[in-house]
Design an enzyme around this catalytic site. Structure first.
Site, short mmCIF file in Angstrom:
data_model
loop_
_atom_site.label_atom_id
_atom_site.label_comp_id
_atom_site.label_asym_id
_atom_site.label_seq_id
_atom_site.Cartn_x
_atom_site.Cartn_y
_atom_site.Cartn_z
N LYS A 46 0.78 -1.25 -0.04
CA LYS A 46 0.00 0.15 0.07
C LYS A 46 0.95 1.10 0.27
CE LYS A 46 -4.13 1.94 2.34
NZ LYS A 46 -3.50 3.36 2.03
N LYS A 194 -7.55 -3.50 2.16
CA LYS A 194 -6.45 -2.89 2.94
C LYS A 194 -6.19 -3.38 4.05
CE LYS A 194 -9.09 1.16 4.32
NZ LYS A 194 -9.11 2.68 4.40
#
Length: 279
Positions: A46, A194
């Site tokens: 990420k 995520k």
């Protein structure tokens, strides 16, 4: 320094980066949960960057503002839409944010930026198919400013946790998981996840509250409101410079937290930054 009033009127401070366009139809990530099987996903880092959508002609922010990217920066980009992030490297979000928000681009700054691509939004293929199409597309790309983000398989939860620990230890923010058979769906997509060691969310600043003691004459806290209407004070995570020049009412900020109270408010909420797609 003149103290801040207890409650400031609401106002909108956002200005277009260069011009306005329609907000792109981006998909947004949901939170990873223990019931998700890591083997069903492809995993990437990420990035601590600024989300951007290449519509085949220009780079557009999540909020619909056109980035003033130099012509030479996008000269080698393909005509097909791409979803990705403008990135300057781990831990360099502030410098990146300043560079991409200038009305007049600074060549020296943009030469260090890369557009890291992770999806092909116009395709109806499942993610594995979209990734294969991107890999084929990138074999024809000849520009140093466009990169395809690496995707990895992980066998199980232990391997996923180990990868998260490694990325975090190296200064990364966390991981993104894309379901191998998932379709690109604009809006919150449960097949895009995520995973971080902390949670984050967004809230709109309602007021700047005055500080006391060592923060006298500066901001003490922000009164913020979440999208579902919950209000709370955000008083930690600020540098002295941010307390002297705080985000004003109407600005959307991102905060970190660890779980929620029984009343639904974030625990240990701490200011992180102004939302990454704000001008």
């Amino acid at each position: 320094m003149k103290p801040f009033p207890v409650l400031l009127p609401l106002l909108w401070l956002g200005q277009p980066v260069s011009a306005s366009a329609e907000a792109p139809p981006l998909q947004l990530a949901a939170e990873h949960a223990p019931h998700h099987n890591p083997a069903d996903y492809l995993v990437s880092e990420k990035l601590d960057g600024v989300r951007a959508y290449w519509n085949g002609h220009r780079l557009i922010s999540r909020g619909g503002h056109v980035f003033a990217a130099p012509d030479w920066f996008v000269a080698g980009f393909p005509a097909t839409p791409l979803d990705g992030e403008l990135w300057l490297g781990r831990g360099r979000f502030d410098a990146l944010s300043a560079a991409v928000r200038r009305l007049e681009p600074v060549a020296r700054e943009w030469r260090a930026i890369r557009f890291m691509v992770f999806d092909l939004p116009a395709s109806t293929l499942p993610f594995e198919g979209r990734l294969a199409a991107l890999q084929s597309l990138f074999r024809e790309v000849n520009t140093p400013y466009l990169h395809l983000l690496e995707q990895h398989r992980v066998a199980d939860a232990a391997a996923l946790a180990a990868r998260l620990d490694k990325v975090t230890a190296e200064g990364g923010e966390g991981l993104m998981l894309r379901h191998r058979r998932g379709r690109y769906v604009p809006g919150r997509n449960q097949e895009l996840l995520k995973l971080k060691h902390f949670q984050d969310a967004e809230a709109t600043v309602l007021a700047v509250l005055p500080g006391q003691g060592k923060y006298a004459g500066m901001m003490g806290a922000l009164l913020v409101e979440t999208p579902d209407g919950r209000r709370f004070k955000l008083g930690t995570g600020f540098s002295d410079d941010e307390r002297s020049h705080p985000p004003l009412p109407g600005v959307v900020v991102t905060y970190r937290y660890r779980g929620e109270t029984t009343t639904g408010l974030p625990r240990f909420a701490s200011f992180w930054r102004i939302r990454d797609d704000m001008p």
